[in-house]
Structure formats: structure tokens, C-alpha cells
Scaffold this active site. Sequence first.
Site, PDB file in Angstrom:
ATOM      1  N   ALA A 191       0.914  -1.153  -0.033  1.00 55.43           N
ATOM      2  CA  ALA A 191       0.032  -0.077  -0.045  1.00 55.43           C
ATOM      3  C   ALA A 191       1.171   1.346  -0.122  1.00 55.43           C
ATOM      4  CB  ALA A 191      -0.792   0.049   1.260  1.00 55.43           C
ATOM      5  N   ASN A 192       2.085   1.065   0.590  1.00 57.51           N
ATOM      6  CA  ASN A 192       2.836   2.365   0.663  1.00 57.51           C
ATOM      7  C   ASN A 192       3.947   2.655  -0.318  1.00 57.51           C
ATOM      8  OD1 ASN A 192       1.631   3.345   2.868  1.00 57.51           O
ATOM      9  ND2 ASN A 192       2.441   1.960   4.066  1.00 57.51           N
ATOM     10  N   VAL A 211       9.374  -1.746  -2.952  1.00 56.07           N
ATOM     11  CA  VAL A 211      10.743  -1.928  -2.406  1.00 56.07           C
ATOM     12  C   VAL A 211      11.749  -2.771  -3.526  1.00 56.07           C
ATOM     13  CG1 VAL A 211      12.146  -3.208  -0.546  1.00 56.07           C
ATOM     14  CG2 VAL A 211       9.728  -2.049  -0.009  1.00 56.07           C
ATOM     15  N   ASP A 214       1.103  -2.843  12.062  1.00 59.79           N
ATOM     16  CA  ASP A 214       0.684  -3.638  10.931  1.00 59.79           C
ATOM     17  C   ASP A 214       1.536  -5.127  10.902  1.00 59.79           C
ATOM     18  OD1 ASP A 214      -0.373  -4.410   8.686  1.00 59.79           O
ATOM     19  OD2 ASP A 214       0.390  -3.277   7.414  1.00 59.79           O
TER      20      ASP A 214
HETATM   21  N1  LIG Z   1      14.619  -4.522   4.102  1.00 55.29           N
HETATM   22  C1  LIG Z   1      14.144  -5.482   3.626  1.00 55.29           C
HETATM   23  N2  LIG Z   1      14.487  -6.531   2.922  1.00 55.29           N
HETATM   24  C2  LIG Z   1      14.148  -7.393   2.241  1.00 55.29           C
HETATM   25  N3  LIG Z   1      12.882  -7.398   1.691  1.00 55.29           N
HETATM   26  C3  LIG Z   1      12.265  -6.069   2.051  1.00 55.29           C
HETATM   27  C4  LIG Z   1      12.531  -5.285   3.027  1.00 55.29           C
HETATM   28  N4  LIG Z   1      11.511  -4.400   3.110  1.00 55.29           N
HETATM   29  C5  LIG Z   1      10.556  -4.904   2.336  1.00 55.29           C
HETATM   30  N5  LIG Z   1      10.899  -6.027   1.651  1.00 55.29           N
HETATM   31  C6  LIG Z   1       9.948  -6.658   0.798  1.00 55.29           C
HETATM   32  O1  LIG Z   1       9.346  -5.880   0.045  1.00 55.29           O
HETATM   33  C7  LIG Z   1       7.829  -6.258   0.400  1.00 55.29           C
HETATM   34  C8  LIG Z   1       6.827  -4.732   0.604  1.00 55.29           C
HETATM   35  O2  LIG Z   1       7.541  -3.996   1.554  1.00 55.29           O
HETATM   36  P1  LIG Z   1       6.776  -3.091   2.564  1.00 55.29           P
HETATM   37  O3  LIG Z   1       5.956  -4.004   3.223  1.00 55.29           O
HETATM   38  O4  LIG Z   1       7.718  -2.328   3.280  1.00 55.29           O
HETATM   39  O5  LIG Z   1       5.786  -2.304   1.687  1.00 55.29           O
HETATM   40  P2  LIG Z   1       4.359  -1.719   2.157  1.00 55.29           P
HETATM   41  O6  LIG Z   1       4.087  -0.813   0.721  1.00 55.29           O
HETATM   42  O7  LIG Z   1       4.781  -1.006   3.429  1.00 55.29           O
HETATM   43  O8  LIG Z   1       3.441  -2.880   2.031  1.00 55.29           O
HETATM   44  P3  LIG Z   1       1.998  -3.076   2.964  1.00 55.29           P
HETATM   45  O9  LIG Z   1       0.983  -3.050   2.097  1.00 55.29           O
HETATM   46  O10 LIG Z   1       2.272  -4.165   3.864  1.00 55.29           O
HETATM   47  O11 LIG Z   1       2.054  -1.838   3.831  1.00 55.29           O
HETATM   48  C9  LIG Z   1       7.730  -6.842   1.910  1.00 55.29           C
HETATM   49  O12 LIG Z   1       6.843  -7.779   1.867  1.00 55.29           O
HETATM   50  C10 LIG Z   1       9.264  -7.680   1.670  1.00 55.29           C
HETATM   51  O13 LIG Z   1       8.938  -8.791   0.827  1.00 55.29           O
END
Ligand SMILES: Nc1ncnc2c1ncn2[C@@H]1O[C@H](COP(=O)(O)OP(=O)(O)OP(=O)(O)O)[C@@H](O)[C@H]1O
Lengths: 330, 245
Positions: A38-39, A42, A146
Amino acid sequence: MMMNHSLKSQFKINQGTVIEGKWHHNRYTIVKELGYGANGIVYLAQCRNQQVALKMSDNGMSITSEVNVLKSFAKVQGDCLGPSLLDVDDWIYKQGQISFYVMEYIQGPDLLSFIQQKGPSWIEVVILQLLNNLHRLHQNGWVFGDLKPDNLIVTGPPPRIRCIDVGGTTIQGRAIKEFTEFFDRGYWGLGTRKADPGYDLFAVAMILINIAYPKRFNKTSGDLKQLIFMVRQKKELQKYEGVILNALQGKYHSAEEMRNSLLQLNQARPQSKATNRAPNSNQNQARTNRIVVSRQTHLKKKKRGGFLETFFIFLIISLLYIFYIYGQLV
Amino acid sequence: MKTGTLKQILLITDGCSNQGEDPIAMAALAKEQGITVNVIGVMERDEIDEKGITEIEGIAMSGGGVSQVVYAKQLSHTVQMVTRKAMTQTLQGVVNRELQHILGGEKTVEDLPPDQRGEVMEVVDELGETAELEVLVLVDTSASMKHKLPTVKESLFDLSLSLNARSGENRFSVFVFPGKKKEVEKLLDWSPNLGSLTSIFSKLTTGGITPTGPAIREALTYFKKKRSLRSLLSRDDESFFEESV
Ligand SMILES: Nc1ncnc2c1ncn2[C@@H]1O[C@H](COP(=O)(O)OP(=O)(O)OP(=O)(O)O)[C@@H](O)[C@H]1O
Ligand SMILES: [Mg+2]
């Protein structure tokens, strides 16, 4: 959801693209996409022979907000709170400017894949580790928010659980910033969305349930009854039933308390194994009840202590009063 | 730093308006009055309607708010997310204006070096936690929405659950359109939670037309009424003062 899709389609960053920061001028070569949510997105990237994770978002506020949390984590000893923060910057590309931050790359499968690969004997180990991490996090005034298997990576060897994605991480006492319904106690009608340690512990219980139901399930009656029913349906959860129920009902006040309760489960086991090897639901039932009961007596004891205290205070005040009256009369 | 009450209209609809004023113009009117308009489009899995989506995005854009198109199942999570996001957006706007005062020129948070943005974000977070919030929910009850209404009701509960976890005060009111006699009908007067909604919602009848524009216009007067009541009182005070002098 719409937002990610628009970001995702707008943003097809090819392998080999070099991202240079506008402020700090560090150069990151994109290796591949690690995931998106959602945010933001990566990426795995390379910077001076070091592998890093780079998170990008068209919402600069959410980047700044997550960076704030990671910076505050950095002040705490050890690395169990979250990935360490390496850089924050903006990237200028043809159509505009986008914010990103760079963090430690945490290599390994997410929690569910790990359990699937290694087998259920690891469940307890990683949950105990997780509770340890959460305890440190809570002691520092945060609530993870979360909490879900997707945000938990098991690195190693030796296997060690790490939390990623601090997007939901909230200062205790405030409203939870971000959550996922299945793991949210508000969604199940079992509490508020105010950040307290119990909020995370509820999610830990739901993670245990999620391990037994990898596809999760929908709300029907959407209450404790439904969750208890689902827990009792699965053999692999029998052992944890007592702990799960306590956590679902917010009976643990700290991660440490839940952790101890989980550890105690193990100490009770050898005896029951000696008497009866086959998992017997009745017996398990009894054990669960015992846990709940022992906790209640613990609470009662506390209450009795409180009663004694009040009694003594009352006694002392009465005595003082008698002395006072006596003094007045004389 | 202090902000006034944040005012939002949350429009929940599934498609095109077909009567009265242009809803996009009405949303712009709201924005001029300091009221943000957020729109959530509730779709069926097979009814992605380009025209409807364009209108939904248009209303939110001219209303200075946030829009999101979702399937009914995701409604709860979306409603609270959109509301929070719009709040942060508004507060960031307030903080940006404050910054411009301090830094001069057209500077925004994004022009600051990343290391200095953190503190600004902390202010925004803090305000988001403590600001007073008024949300007027405007629900489209045209015929096609009928079977989505239970989900809408649930999502509104969820919204008050999320917002009431803040320490700031909340006030919600709920209107539906089309109403029985008028274009808009009040279901729930300003109240700190949406708990009293259950009984009313099940009695709702659904109508055929979708007067989105008039509904927004009417909703605006509802915010205004309160304000003019207050100014009425203060004016009374003044005249009383004059008389006594
Ligand atoms: N530091 C890290 N090292 C390895 N993989 C990572 C790292 N940070 C994120 N990821 C990978 O990227 C994916 C998405 O990252 P993240 O959960 O930070 O995104 P988000 O947009 O915040 O997702 P959400 O919908 O969960 O809020 C994670 O599920 C993981 O697989
Ligand atoms: Mg995530």
C-alpha cells in the site's frame, strides 16, 4: 488497490537503472523488485558492493514517517526492532521527483514460507523470538501496528525473525497508523485501535491462526466465538489454544508475559507425554482451562493484596483519627 | 500550533450522477469553504464503469480530497484509510502554509532536505492525533446501491472505531440521497460515534435517481448552518452590547 497500481505502472524501473540521490549523491543500481504494498515499492539494489533494500513511494509523507520510526529505532541497541536505515533522499527522473529511503536488506523467506519449508516444529521458536522483539519495541514506547506474516522475514542461519515495514508503527497511546484487517482486533470486535502492547499481541495470536490457515478466512459472526471455533478446528493449534485465547482477549499486558506463558506450555508437556502420547483433545482442553484458571487466581491474588493494602491504610487512618480526637479531648 | 476543526464530506457512491448541479462544481464550492470532499466508489466485480470513475476522481480532485474505487468487500478498510489520508493531506497543507511563513516564498516540505522533513512530519502526526474532526457522510442510496448498504453500514462503524482511537474529538453525521421527499435526507445528526446507525440503516428505502451535485450543495449548508448559528449568537452579543451602551 488503485494507488499502487498507478505507482506500479508509472514506475517500471528496469534492472540496471541507476538511482542517484538529489541531496546525498549516493548511487544505487536496481537489481530487482522485492515486493510492493500500500505504501510503495521495495527494490533490491546494489551500492558499492553492498546489497541494500530501497523503498520508494509517490507519497513522500509516508516515506518521511517511516524514516522517523527507523531513526528512532537506531538509537536503541541491537537490531531486533527493524531494518537499519542507511540513507534518505529524492530521485529526480524525467517526469518529476520521488522520495526514497535505503535500508538494510533482510534476506530470507517470509514467516509463512519459512514454516512451510522447515516444518511446524519451528513455529514456537519464531513466535518466541518475535515476542522478544516486540517486548523491546514496546519498552521503547512503540507498537508495531501492522504485524502480519508478510512483514516478518526469517533470516539466518541460524534462523532469526526480523520485522520489516514500519509503516504501521505507532507511538503508544495514539491511533494505530496502519493495519491489516485479519490481524486487527478492531475488525474482530475485540478492542480499540489505540496503540497498546495488547494490540500487537492480538496480532501475534492471529499470526498463529494464519499459520494454520494460510489462506486466512472471512468474518462470519466476526467475534471471539468464530475465532475460538476456527482455533479448535486445527490440530496444530491445540497446543497454543490457551495462549491464543488469552492474547485474543487482551489478557496479556506485555509481550514478556505472553512469552512466559508460551514457555510454560513446554514445561508442562513431558508429563502429559508420559501418561498419554496421542494428542487427546479432552486433555488439551483441560490444560487450556488450567492456564486460564491459573491466570485468574493470579489476578485474584493481586486483588486480595489490594484489599489488604486498603485495610491497612484504613486502620492507620482510623488510629490517627482516634489519636487526634484523644488529643482534642485532653 | 493549532488548527481549526477539520471538515470533511465523505461521499460513498457507485456511479454517475444524473440530476441537478454538476457535482464536480459543487465539490469545488466545498473546497472554497474549507471543506474537503473525499469520494469512495463502490463497484461490483464486473461493473467497472469508466464514466463513473472519471466523475469520482473529478469530484475528489476539485474537492481537494482523496478518492478510491473499491469492491464492496474492501470498503471498511478503504473508508478509514481514505479519511485518515485526507486528514494528513489537509494538515500537511496547513503545516506547509506555516512553513511558507517561516521560510518565505513557495517552499514546501518537499523542498527541505530529507533530514529536516522528519520534524515537520512529527508535527503533522501530532496534529492528526489531536485535531478536531467533522465528517459528514453522504451515502448514495439509488437503486443500484441497495445490496451494498449493509457493507456501507459496517464500514461506517469501522470508521468511527478508527477515528475514535485518536485523542482528538470527532463528530459524524450521515445523510442519504435521494431522500424520501427531498433530494437529501438526514439520517444521523452530529454525534461522536456512529453506533446509533444500525436501526436507521435497515429501514432505508432506495430510490432511482442519483442527485450527487444537489446532495453536496445541501451538505455544505449543513456545515454552514452551524457556523452561522455561532455567528448569529455572537452578533446577538454585539447588538446586546450596543443596546446596553
Ligand atoms: N528491508 C527489506 N529487506 C528485504 N525485503 C524487504 C525489505 N523491506 C521490504 N521488503 C519486501 O518488500 C515487500 C513490501 O515492502 P513493505 O511491506 O515495506 O511495503 P508496504 O508498501 O509498506 O506494504 P504493506 O502493504 O504491507 O504496507 C515486503 O513484503 C518484503 O517482501
Ligand atoms: Mg508490508
